[in-house]
Design a protein around this motif. Structure first.
Motif, PDB file in Angstrom:
ATOM      1  N   THR A  55       0.920  -1.086  -0.065  1.00  0.00           N
ATOM      2  CA  THR A  55       0.040   0.128   0.040  1.00  0.00           C
ATOM      3  C   THR A  55       0.796   1.125   0.151  1.00  0.00           C
ATOM      4  O   THR A  55       2.067   1.269  -0.020  1.00  0.00           O
ATOM      5  CB  THR A  55      -0.791  -0.127   1.194  1.00  0.00           C
ATOM      6  N   ASN A  56       0.144   2.351  -0.186  1.00  0.00           N
ATOM      7  CA  ASN A  56       0.990   3.758   0.088  1.00  0.00           C
ATOM      8  C   ASN A  56       1.722   3.812   1.301  1.00  0.00           C
ATOM      9  O   ASN A  56       2.583   4.494   1.510  1.00  0.00           O
ATOM     10  CB  ASN A  56      -0.043   4.705  -0.323  1.00  0.00           C
ATOM     11  N   GLY A  57       1.037   3.352   2.509  1.00  0.00           N
ATOM     12  CA  GLY A  57       1.588   3.288   3.628  1.00  0.00           C
ATOM     13  C   GLY A  57       2.922   2.607   3.991  1.00  0.00           C
ATOM     14  O   GLY A  57       3.620   2.934   4.431  1.00  0.00           O
ATOM     15  N   ALA A  99      -1.771   8.586   5.249  1.00  0.00           N
ATOM     16  CA  ALA A  99      -1.579   7.140   4.972  1.00  0.00           C
ATOM     17  C   ALA A  99      -2.088   6.471   6.399  1.00  0.00           C
ATOM     18  O   ALA A  99      -2.251   5.173   6.359  1.00  0.00           O
ATOM     19  CB  ALA A  99      -0.005   6.853   5.052  1.00  0.00           C
ATOM     20  N   ARG A 100      -2.276   7.194   7.639  1.00  0.00           N
ATOM     21  CA  ARG A 100      -2.757   6.272   8.746  1.00  0.00           C
ATOM     22  C   ARG A 100      -4.005   5.339   8.466  1.00  0.00           C
ATOM     23  O   ARG A 100      -4.100   4.255   9.217  1.00  0.00           O
ATOM     24  CB  ARG A 100      -3.240   7.152   9.495  1.00  0.00           C
ATOM     25  N   PRO A 101      -5.011   5.627   7.739  1.00  0.00           N
ATOM     26  CA  PRO A 101      -6.322   4.808   7.868  1.00  0.00           C
ATOM     27  C   PRO A 101      -5.974   3.603   6.840  1.00  0.00           C
ATOM     28  O   PRO A 101      -6.846   2.491   6.684  1.00  0.00           O
ATOM     29  CB  PRO A 101      -7.317   5.524   7.114  1.00  0.00           C
ATOM     30  N   ILE A 102      -4.860   3.478   6.031  1.00  0.00           N
ATOM     31  CA  ILE A 102      -4.648   2.511   4.955  1.00  0.00           C
ATOM     32  C   ILE A 102      -4.096   1.264   5.548  1.00  0.00           C
ATOM     33  O   ILE A 102      -3.179   1.159   6.324  1.00  0.00           O
ATOM     34  CB  ILE A 102      -3.681   2.873   3.839  1.00  0.00           C
ATOM     35  N   THR A 103      -4.901   0.192   5.389  1.00  0.00           N
ATOM     36  CA  THR A 103      -4.466  -1.269   5.694  1.00  0.00           C
ATOM     37  C   THR A 103      -4.473  -2.213   4.518  1.00  0.00           C
ATOM     38  O   THR A 103      -5.487  -1.888   3.602  1.00  0.00           O
ATOM     39  CB  THR A 103      -5.245  -1.857   6.959  1.00  0.00           C
ATOM     40  N   ALA A 104      -3.676  -3.113   4.235  1.00  0.00           N
ATOM     41  CA  ALA A 104      -3.931  -4.016   3.311  1.00  0.00           C
ATOM     42  C   ALA A 104      -5.084  -4.908   3.293  1.00  0.00           C
ATOM     43  O   ALA A 104      -5.748  -5.188   2.322  1.00  0.00           O
ATOM     44  CB  ALA A 104      -2.638  -4.883   3.305  1.00  0.00           C
ATOM     45  N   THR A 105      -5.604  -5.225   4.533  1.00  0.00           N
ATOM     46  CA  THR A 105      -6.696  -5.824   4.646  1.00  0.00           C
ATOM     47  C   THR A 105      -8.124  -4.845   4.100  1.00  0.00           C
ATOM     48  O   THR A 105      -8.857  -5.445   3.346  1.00  0.00           O
ATOM     49  CB  THR A 105      -7.161  -5.895   6.059  1.00  0.00           C
ATOM     50  N   LEU A 106      -8.003  -3.757   4.616  1.00  0.00           N
ATOM     51  CA  LEU A 106      -9.179  -2.650   3.929  1.00  0.00           C
ATOM     52  C   LEU A 106      -9.077  -2.564   2.437  1.00  0.00           C
ATOM     53  O   LEU A 106      -9.944  -2.764   1.610  1.00  0.00           O
ATOM     54  CB  LEU A 106      -9.213  -1.353   4.555  1.00  0.00           C
ATOM     55  N   VAL A 107      -7.938  -2.500   1.882  1.00  0.00           N
ATOM     56  CA  VAL A 107      -7.599  -2.485   0.374  1.00  0.00           C
ATOM     57  C   VAL A 107      -8.078  -3.562  -0.416  1.00  0.00           C
ATOM     58  O   VAL A 107      -8.833  -3.537  -1.260  1.00  0.00           O
ATOM     59  CB  VAL A 107      -6.267  -2.049   0.007  1.00  0.00           C
ATOM     60  N   GLY A 138     -14.790  -1.428  -5.201  1.00  0.00           N
ATOM     61  CA  GLY A 138     -14.279   0.069  -4.856  1.00  0.00           C
ATOM     62  C   GLY A 138     -13.134   0.555  -5.218  1.00  0.00           C
ATOM     63  O   GLY A 138     -12.336  -0.593  -5.994  1.00  0.00           O
ATOM     64  N   ASP A 139     -13.023   1.766  -5.497  1.00  0.00           N
ATOM     65  CA  ASP A 139     -11.814   2.255  -6.155  1.00  0.00           C
ATOM     66  C   ASP A 139     -10.718   2.361  -5.168  1.00  0.00           C
ATOM     67  O   ASP A 139     -10.970   3.164  -4.191  1.00  0.00           O
ATOM     68  CB  ASP A 139     -12.268   3.595  -6.636  1.00  0.00           C
ATOM     69  N   VAL A 140      -9.659   1.653  -5.012  1.00  0.00           N
ATOM     70  CA  VAL A 140      -8.582   1.874  -4.260  1.00  0.00           C
ATOM     71  C   VAL A 140      -7.309   2.521  -4.761  1.00  0.00           C
ATOM     72  O   VAL A 140      -6.286   2.558  -4.176  1.00  0.00           O
ATOM     73  CB  VAL A 140      -7.921   0.247  -3.867  1.00  0.00           C
ATOM     74  N   SER A 141      -7.765   3.243  -5.712  1.00  0.00           N
ATOM     75  CA  SER A 141      -6.454   4.040  -6.447  1.00  0.00           C
ATOM     76  C   SER A 141      -5.733   5.117  -5.580  1.00  0.00           C
ATOM     77  O   SER A 141      -4.658   5.525  -5.789  1.00  0.00           O
ATOM     78  CB  SER A 141      -6.829   4.678  -7.522  1.00  0.00           C
ATOM     79  N   ALA A 142      -6.490   5.409  -4.568  1.00  0.00           N
ATOM     80  CA  ALA A 142      -5.759   6.506  -3.557  1.00  0.00           C
ATOM     81  C   ALA A 142      -5.037   5.777  -2.510  1.00  0.00           C
ATOM     82  O   ALA A 142      -4.347   6.477  -1.736  1.00  0.00           O
ATOM     83  CB  ALA A 142      -6.999   7.349  -2.705  1.00  0.00           C
TER      84      ALA A 142
END
Length: 169
Positions: A17-19, A131-139, A147-151
């Motif tokens: 992820t971006n994180g 980047a704090r809310p980003i998790t691979a699980t949620l992605v 859903g769009d995960v481009s962000a």
């Protein structure tokens, strides 16, 4: 001549992820060599096989490491993180932190790891607010539901998610 400072950055990276990118960039600034370790656990069924995760990590992290002046290696491991770090010659173990919950868990792990391998120092790198809310699980969940995960992921990872789940991926 000085010794090469090596850091080991472990994770599942399913998907990167971006994180993860932020942590890798910050880690590459601290060391001469960054080893990214993909944990392989027989009881888990990842979205992407380990070899594909390694390919994505090399594609995404190689230019980042090079820009920061660090060599990059991407490996798999199926043992204790500190044992994998030691096997790679790492004196630093890199861990990203998103919030206080991560900190509590990571402090416990750092304490245990310090007892197991005192010469491997854990370094915590905080995530930026974006980047704090980003998790691979949620992605994975968002992508699987269209859903769009481009962000949340680098373009190379987005392409693979779209290949797996369709357009938005």
């Amino acid at each position: 001549m000085s010794a090469t400072r090596t850091a080991f950055y472990p994770g599942s990276f399913d998907p990167p992820t971006n994180g993860h990118v932020e942590v890798a960039r910050a880690a590459a600034r601290l060391v001469d060599r960054l080893v990214v370790g993909v944990g392989v656990h027989p009881g888990k069924t990842p979205l992407f096989p380990a070899a594909e995760r390694l390919d994505m990590l090399r594609e995404v992290f190689e230019p980042i490491a090079r820009a920061e002046g660090a060599a990059l290696a991407c490996v798999t491991f199926d043992n204790l993180v500190v044992d994998a770090a030691e096997a790679q010659g790492a004196s630093l173990l890199i861990r990203g932190l998103r919030d206080g919950t991560d900190l509590d868990y990571e402090m416990q792990m750092a304490g245990m790891n310090a007892v197991l391998k005192p010469r491997v120092q854990t370094v915590f790198l905080p995530a930026s607010p974006i980047a704090r809310p980003i998790t691979a699980t949620l992605v994975r969940q968002i992508a699987a539901m269209g859903g769009d995960v481009s962000a949340f992921v680098p373009p190379a990872v987005l392409a693979r998610l779209r290949g797996r789940f369709g357009r938005n991926g």
